[in-house]
Design a protein around this motif. Structure first.
Motif, mmCIF file in Angstrom:
data_model
loop_
_atom_site.group_PDB
_atom_site.id
_atom_site.type_symbol
_atom_site.label_atom_id
_atom_site.label_comp_id
_atom_site.label_asym_id
_atom_site.label_seq_id
_atom_site.Cartn_x
_atom_site.Cartn_y
_atom_site.Cartn_z
ATOM 1 N N ALA A 82 0.849 -1.201 0.000
ATOM 2 C CA ALA A 82 0.000 0.000 0.000
ATOM 3 C C ALA A 82 0.877 1.242 0.000
ATOM 4 C CB ALA A 82 -0.934 0.011 1.216
ATOM 5 N N GLY A 83 0.333 2.332 -0.588
ATOM 6 C CA GLY A 83 1.027 3.617 -0.567
ATOM 7 C C GLY A 83 2.378 3.541 -1.235
ATOM 8 N N ALA A 84 3.388 4.070 -0.551
ATOM 9 C CA ALA A 84 4.734 4.145 -1.118
ATOM 10 C C ALA A 84 5.388 2.783 -1.296
ATOM 11 C CB ALA A 84 5.617 5.027 -0.221
ATOM 12 N N SER A 85 4.852 1.744 -0.652
ATOM 13 C CA SER A 85 5.449 0.413 -0.768
ATOM 14 C C SER A 85 5.004 -0.328 -2.031
ATOM 15 C CB SER A 85 5.104 -0.434 0.462
ATOM 16 O OG SER A 85 3.724 -0.752 0.496
ATOM 17 N N VAL A 86 4.034 0.220 -2.776
ATOM 18 C CA VAL A 86 3.579 -0.432 -4.015
ATOM 19 C C VAL A 86 4.746 -0.500 -4.990
ATOM 20 C CG1 VAL A 86 2.063 -0.231 -6.016
ATOM 21 C CG2 VAL A 86 1.174 0.256 -3.729
ATOM 22 N N ALA A 113 0.288 4.747 -16.951
ATOM 23 C CA ALA A 113 0.063 3.939 -15.754
ATOM 24 C C ALA A 113 -0.268 4.846 -14.573
ATOM 25 C CB ALA A 113 1.284 3.080 -15.439
ATOM 26 N N THR A 114 -1.361 4.539 -13.894
ATOM 27 C CA THR A 114 -1.805 5.322 -12.744
ATOM 28 C C THR A 114 -1.364 4.619 -11.472
ATOM 29 O OG1 THR A 114 -3.782 5.909 -14.031
ATOM 30 C CG2 THR A 114 -3.801 6.426 -11.678
ATOM 31 N N PRO A 115 -0.529 5.246 -10.640
ATOM 32 C CA PRO A 115 -0.060 4.564 -9.426
ATOM 33 C C PRO A 115 -1.238 4.110 -8.567
ATOM 34 C CG PRO A 115 1.181 6.585 -9.793
ATOM 35 C CD PRO A 115 0.048 6.590 -10.776
ATOM 36 N N PRO A 116 -1.352 2.813 -8.272
ATOM 37 C CA PRO A 116 -2.461 2.339 -7.452
ATOM 38 C C PRO A 116 -2.248 2.657 -5.975
ATOM 39 C CG PRO A 116 -1.051 0.506 -8.064
ATOM 40 C CD PRO A 116 -0.508 1.714 -8.762
ATOM 41 N N ASP A 117 -3.349 2.717 -5.241
ATOM 42 C CA ASP A 117 -3.275 2.931 -3.795
ATOM 43 C C ASP A 117 -2.887 1.651 -3.068
ATOM 44 O OD1 ASP A 117 -4.287 5.719 -3.810
ATOM 45 O OD2 ASP A 117 -6.095 4.760 -4.594
ATOM 46 N N THR A 145 -2.464 -18.312 -8.888
ATOM 47 C CA THR A 145 -2.105 -16.910 -8.662
ATOM 48 C C THR A 145 -3.021 -15.939 -9.395
ATOM 49 O OG1 THR A 145 -0.466 -17.152 -10.425
ATOM 50 C CG2 THR A 145 0.337 -17.275 -8.150
ATOM 51 N N ALA A 146 -3.217 -14.792 -8.745
ATOM 52 C CA ALA A 146 -3.957 -13.663 -9.314
ATOM 53 C C ALA A 146 -3.385 -12.400 -8.692
ATOM 54 C CB ALA A 146 -5.448 -13.785 -9.021
ATOM 55 N N TYR A 147 -3.671 -11.256 -9.324
ATOM 56 C CA TYR A 147 -3.231 -9.988 -8.741
ATOM 57 C C TYR A 147 -4.285 -8.926 -8.955
ATOM 58 C CZ TYR A 147 -1.936 -7.677 -13.159
ATOM 59 O OH TYR A 147 -1.956 -7.074 -14.400
ATOM 60 N N ALA A 148 -4.210 -7.873 -8.117
ATOM 61 C CA ALA A 148 -5.207 -6.799 -8.197
ATOM 62 C C ALA A 148 -4.618 -5.480 -7.721
ATOM 63 C CB ALA A 148 -6.431 -7.140 -7.353
ATOM 64 N N PRO A 149 -4.517 -4.473 -8.615
ATOM 65 C CA PRO A 149 -4.258 -3.098 -8.163
ATOM 66 C C PRO A 149 -5.588 -2.399 -7.871
ATOM 67 C CG PRO A 149 -4.024 -3.238 -10.554
ATOM 68 C CD PRO A 149 -4.398 -4.606 -10.078
ATOM 69 N N TYR A 150 -5.584 -1.520 -6.852
ATOM 70 C CA TYR A 150 -6.777 -0.788 -6.432
ATOM 71 C C TYR A 150 -6.521 0.714 -6.508
ATOM 72 C CZ TYR A 150 -8.629 -4.961 -3.930
ATOM 73 O OH TYR A 150 -9.117 -6.189 -3.589
ATOM 74 N N TRP A 151 -7.539 1.434 -6.951
ATOM 75 C CA TRP A 151 -7.581 2.892 -6.827
ATOM 76 C C TRP A 151 -8.854 3.208 -6.044
ATOM 77 C CZ3 TRP A 151 -6.622 0.176 -11.276
ATOM 78 C CH2 TRP A 151 -5.330 0.303 -11.808
ATOM 79 N N VAL A 152 -8.726 3.872 -4.910
ATOM 80 C CA VAL A 152 -9.869 4.003 -4.000
ATOM 81 C C VAL A 152 -10.173 5.472 -3.697
ATOM 82 C CG1 VAL A 152 -9.436 1.763 -2.954
ATOM 83 C CG2 VAL A 152 -8.388 3.785 -1.955
ATOM 84 N N ASP A 153 -11.456 5.707 -3.364
ATOM 85 C CA ASP A 153 -11.924 7.001 -2.843
ATOM 86 C C ASP A 153 -11.503 8.180 -3.721
ATOM 87 O OD1 ASP A 153 -13.077 5.664 -0.734
ATOM 88 O OD2 ASP A 153 -11.348 5.917 0.588
ATOM 89 N N ARG A 154 -11.742 8.063 -5.017
ATOM 90 C CA ARG A 154 -11.461 9.165 -5.938
ATOM 91 C C ARG A 154 -12.750 9.972 -6.151
ATOM 92 N NH1 ARG A 154 -6.342 8.179 -8.232
ATOM 93 N NH2 ARG A 154 -5.351 6.728 -6.769
ATOM 94 N N VAL A 155 -12.712 11.249 -5.830
ATOM 95 C CA VAL A 155 -13.882 12.115 -5.962
ATOM 96 C C VAL A 155 -13.935 12.679 -7.380
ATOM 97 C CG1 VAL A 155 -15.038 14.197 -5.125
ATOM 98 C CG2 VAL A 155 -13.836 12.689 -3.510
ATOM 99 N N ILE A 156 -15.079 12.497 -8.040
ATOM 100 C CA ILE A 156 -15.267 12.995 -9.396
ATOM 101 C C ILE A 156 -16.339 14.082 -9.365
ATOM 102 C CG2 ILE A 156 -15.740 12.389 -11.793
ATOM 103 C CD1 ILE A 156 -15.159 9.516 -11.131
#
Length: 207
Positions: A82-86, A113-117, A145-156
Motif C-alpha cells: 500500500a502507498g509508497a510500498s507499491v 500507468a496510474t499509481p495504485p493505492d 495466482t492472481a493480482y489486483a491493483p486498487y484505486w480508492v476514494d477518488r472524488v469525481i
C-alpha cells in the motif's frame, strides 16, 4: 483494441473500459496490454468511486505462475502493498528457475500507468468472488495466482472524469541459474522524459 461501456447508479456514472495492445517499454515489442478505465460523472453532484483490476495469471499450463516482486522477492503467500510500498512493476513466470515465458505488470511509469493505492497478490479462489474489497491472508499459500491493483476514494466532480491505467504483458528477463547463485537482470528498452527533458540533460548523471 477492445472497448465496453457500462452505466452505474441508474445512469449518472459512465464507465468506459478500453484494452489496447501497445509497445512494451521493456521488450520494445507490441506485446503488452494497456488496461484503462475511464469513469465519467454525468450527475449534478460529486461521486466517490473506486476501481479494481483483477487478473488471473495462468501462463502456459501453469495456473500457479510464481511472482517475483522488487524489494520483496518470490511470493508464495497472499501479500498486499500500500502507498509508497507499491512496487513499480512485478514479474510472473511459467517456471521460476527455468522460465520459458515471462510476463510483466507495470504499475508505475509508462505513458499512462496510474499509481495504485494498493496492490495485492492473492489466491484466485479466494479473491475472484469478491466484488471489490479483499483482505489478504498472509498465512494463505497461493495455489492459483492472481493480482489486483486498487484505486480508492477518488472524488469525481459533476461533468468531469478520471482515468485509471495499468499494463500487463510479456516481459524480458535474463536469468542465470549457474550455482552457487541464481541471478536475473532486466532493464527498460526505452526511457521516459522527465518534465519534457531527456534524462541527465544539462546535469551530471550522478546528481
Amino acid at each position: 483494441t477492445n472497448e465496453g461501456i457500462w452505466y452505474l447508479g441508474a445512469g449518472p456514472l459512465k464507465v468506459h473500459q478500453k484494452i489496447t495492445l501497445v509497445t512494451s517499454a521493456t521488450t520494445g515489442h507490441q506485446d503488452t496490454y494497456l488496461i484503462e478505465y475511464k469513469v465519467g460523472n454525468n450527475d449534478s453532484v460529486s461521486h466517490t468511486v473506486g476501481v479494481r483490476v483483477m487478473l488471473d495469471t495462468k501462463i502456459g499450463d501453469n495456473d500457479n505462475a510464481p511472482f517475483q516482486v522488487p524489494g520483496t522477492g518470490s511470493i508464495s503467500n497472499e501479500t498486499e502493498w500500500a502507498g509508497a510500498s507499491v512496487p513499480p512493476y512485478f514479474f510472473v513466470f511459467d517456471d521460476l528457475y527455468n522460465p520459458t515465458v515471462t510476463c510483466q505488470g507495470t504499475l508505475l511509469g509508462g505513458q499512462v500507468a496510474t499509481p495504485p493505492d494498493r496492490f495485492q497478490v492473492a489466491y484466485w479462489s479466494n479473491i475472484y468472488g469478491t466484488e471489490f474489497d479483499y483482505t489478504v491472508n498472509p498465512g494463505a499459500t497461493i495455489y492459483d495466482t492472481a493480482y489486483a491493483p486498487y484505486w480508492v476514494d477518488r472524488v469525481i466532480p459533476p461533468g468531469t472524469s478520471v482515468t485509471f491505467g495499468t499494463y500487463y504483458g510479456l516481459g524480458s528477463v535474463a536469468v542465470n541459474t549457474t550455482p552457487p547463485l541464481a541471478t536475473a537482470l532486466t532493464a527498460p528498452a526505452t526511457l521516459d522524459c522527465l518534465l519534457g527533458r531527456a534524462p541527465f540533460q544539462g546535469k551530471n548523471p550522478v546528481d
